[in-house]
Design a protein around this motif. Structure first.
Motif, PDB file in Angstrom:
ATOM      1  N   ARG A  11       0.840  -1.209   0.000  1.00  0.00           N
ATOM      2  CA  ARG A  11       0.000   0.000   0.000  1.00  0.00           C
ATOM      3  C   ARG A  11       0.872   1.255   0.000  1.00  0.00           C
ATOM      4  N   LYS A  12       1.928   1.242   0.812  1.00  0.00           N
ATOM      5  CA  LYS A  12       2.828   2.381   0.903  1.00  0.00           C
ATOM      6  C   LYS A  12       3.498   2.654  -0.444  1.00  0.00           C
ATOM      7  N   LEU A  13       3.974   1.610  -1.094  1.00  0.00           N
ATOM      8  CA  LEU A  13       4.633   1.757  -2.397  1.00  0.00           C
ATOM      9  C   LEU A  13       3.655   2.238  -3.466  1.00  0.00           C
ATOM     10  N   ARG A  14       2.478   1.679  -3.487  1.00  0.00           N
ATOM     11  CA  ARG A  14       1.477   2.087  -4.484  1.00  0.00           C
ATOM     12  C   ARG A  14       1.033   3.528  -4.265  1.00  0.00           C
ATOM     13  N   ASP A  15       0.837   3.919  -3.014  1.00  0.00           N
ATOM     14  CA  ASP A  15       0.460   5.304  -2.720  1.00  0.00           C
ATOM     15  C   ASP A  15       1.563   6.268  -3.142  1.00  0.00           C
ATOM     16  N   TRP A  16       2.800   5.887  -2.880  1.00  0.00           N
ATOM     17  CA  TRP A  16       3.949   6.717  -3.252  1.00  0.00           C
ATOM     18  C   TRP A  16       3.993   6.897  -4.770  1.00  0.00           C
ATOM     19  N   LYS A  17       3.819   5.796  -5.487  1.00  0.00           N
ATOM     20  CA  LYS A  17       3.839   5.862  -6.950  1.00  0.00           C
ATOM     21  C   LYS A  17       2.701   6.743  -7.461  1.00  0.00           C
ATOM     22  N   GLU A  18       1.523   6.586  -6.911  1.00  0.00           N
ATOM     23  CA  GLU A  18       0.373   7.377  -7.341  1.00  0.00           C
ATOM     24  C   GLU A  18       0.607   8.865  -7.092  1.00  0.00           C
ATOM     25  N   ILE A  20       3.495  10.395  -7.072  1.00  0.00           N
ATOM     26  CA  ILE A  20       4.470  10.838  -8.074  1.00  0.00           C
ATOM     27  C   ILE A  20       3.790  11.037  -9.420  1.00  0.00           C
ATOM     28  N   VAL A  21       2.939  10.096  -9.814  1.00  0.00           N
ATOM     29  CA  VAL A  21       2.243  10.191 -11.100  1.00  0.00           C
ATOM     30  C   VAL A  21       1.331  11.420 -11.118  1.00  0.00           C
ATOM     31  N   GLU A  22       0.614  11.659 -10.035  1.00  0.00           N
ATOM     32  CA  GLU A  22      -0.266  12.826  -9.966  1.00  0.00           C
ATOM     33  C   GLU A  22       0.532  14.131 -10.054  1.00  0.00           C
ATOM     34  N   SER A  24       3.363  14.515 -11.527  1.00  0.00           N
ATOM     35  CA  SER A  24       3.837  14.613 -12.914  1.00  0.00           C
ATOM     36  C   SER A  24       2.736  15.131 -13.831  1.00  0.00           C
ATOM     37  N   ARG A  25       1.537  14.632 -13.627  1.00  0.00           N
ATOM     38  CA  ARG A  25       0.402  15.107 -14.428  1.00  0.00           C
ATOM     39  C   ARG A  25       0.174  16.596 -14.196  1.00  0.00           C
ATOM     40  N   ALA A  26       0.248  17.000 -12.949  1.00  0.00           N
ATOM     41  CA  ALA A  26       0.049  18.417 -12.627  1.00  0.00           C
ATOM     42  C   ALA A  26       1.124  19.279 -13.286  1.00  0.00           C
ATOM     43  N   THR A  27       2.338  18.786 -13.303  1.00  0.00           N
ATOM     44  CA  THR A  27       3.428  19.519 -13.955  1.00  0.00           C
ATOM     45  C   THR A  27       3.157  19.660 -15.446  1.00  0.00           C
ATOM     46  N   MET A  28       2.725  18.583 -16.077  1.00  0.00           N
ATOM     47  CA  MET A  28       2.439  18.632 -17.511  1.00  0.00           C
ATOM     48  C   MET A  28       1.317  19.616 -17.820  1.00  0.00           C
ATOM     49  N   ARG A  60      13.947  12.547 -12.119  1.00  0.00           N
ATOM     50  CA  ARG A  60      14.395  11.707 -11.003  1.00  0.00           C
ATOM     51  C   ARG A  60      13.238  10.867 -10.488  1.00  0.00           C
ATOM     52  N   GLN A  61      12.059  11.469 -10.432  1.00  0.00           N
ATOM     53  CA  GLN A  61      10.903  10.724  -9.946  1.00  0.00           C
ATOM     54  C   GLN A  61      10.478   9.645 -10.939  1.00  0.00           C
TER      55      GLN A  61
END
Length: 121
Positions: A11-18, A20-22, A24-28, A60-61
């Motif tokens: 759960r911790k790893l999946r939340d961390w990945k999510e 990061i993805v969010e 990244s989307r916000a940056t784009m 890096r992310q």
């Protein structure tokens, strides 16, 4: 590692990945909205520097996502939480601090010392 601990780290790893993805989307989205059309040359240079830093962070992310995916695979293969060098269990405190850790603290420190010496040559 017991099933409860595995579920926690998954759960911790999946939340961390999510997260990061969010980000990244916000940056784009922000890159598409903001244009570098500042009339002042100094303002434009400052904006370009800010975006350069932001894009390096995202790169890096992006690499970190690969490490997170690898940790998730190790969880499913029952290899998560064990040092890839010695096979010893990695402490839960270390995994809590760095869930993608692949080495015990001692092995990581040794690896970094060797790396530092090699880099100095």
């Amino acid at each position: 590692m017991n099933p409860r601990q595995k579920a926690y780290f998954l759960r911790k790893l999946r939340d961390w990945k999510e997260t990061i993805v969010e980000e990244s989307r916000a940056t784009m989205v922000q890159l598409q909205v903001d244009s570098l059309r500042e009339p002042d040359l100094a303002d434009r240079a400052s904006s370009e520097t800010d975006w350069s830093i932001e894009l390096r962070t995202r790169d890096r992310q992006r690499k970190l996502i690969g490490k997170i995916d690898s940790a998730v695979r190790r969880l499913y293969d029952d290899e998560y939480g064990y040092c890839e060098v010695t096979g010893e269990a990695i402490s839960l405190a270390r995994l809590e601090a760095r869930p993608i850790a692949t080495m015990t603290l001692e092995c990581q420190e040794k690896h970094e010392r060797v790396e530092r010496v090699s880099r100095d040559d």
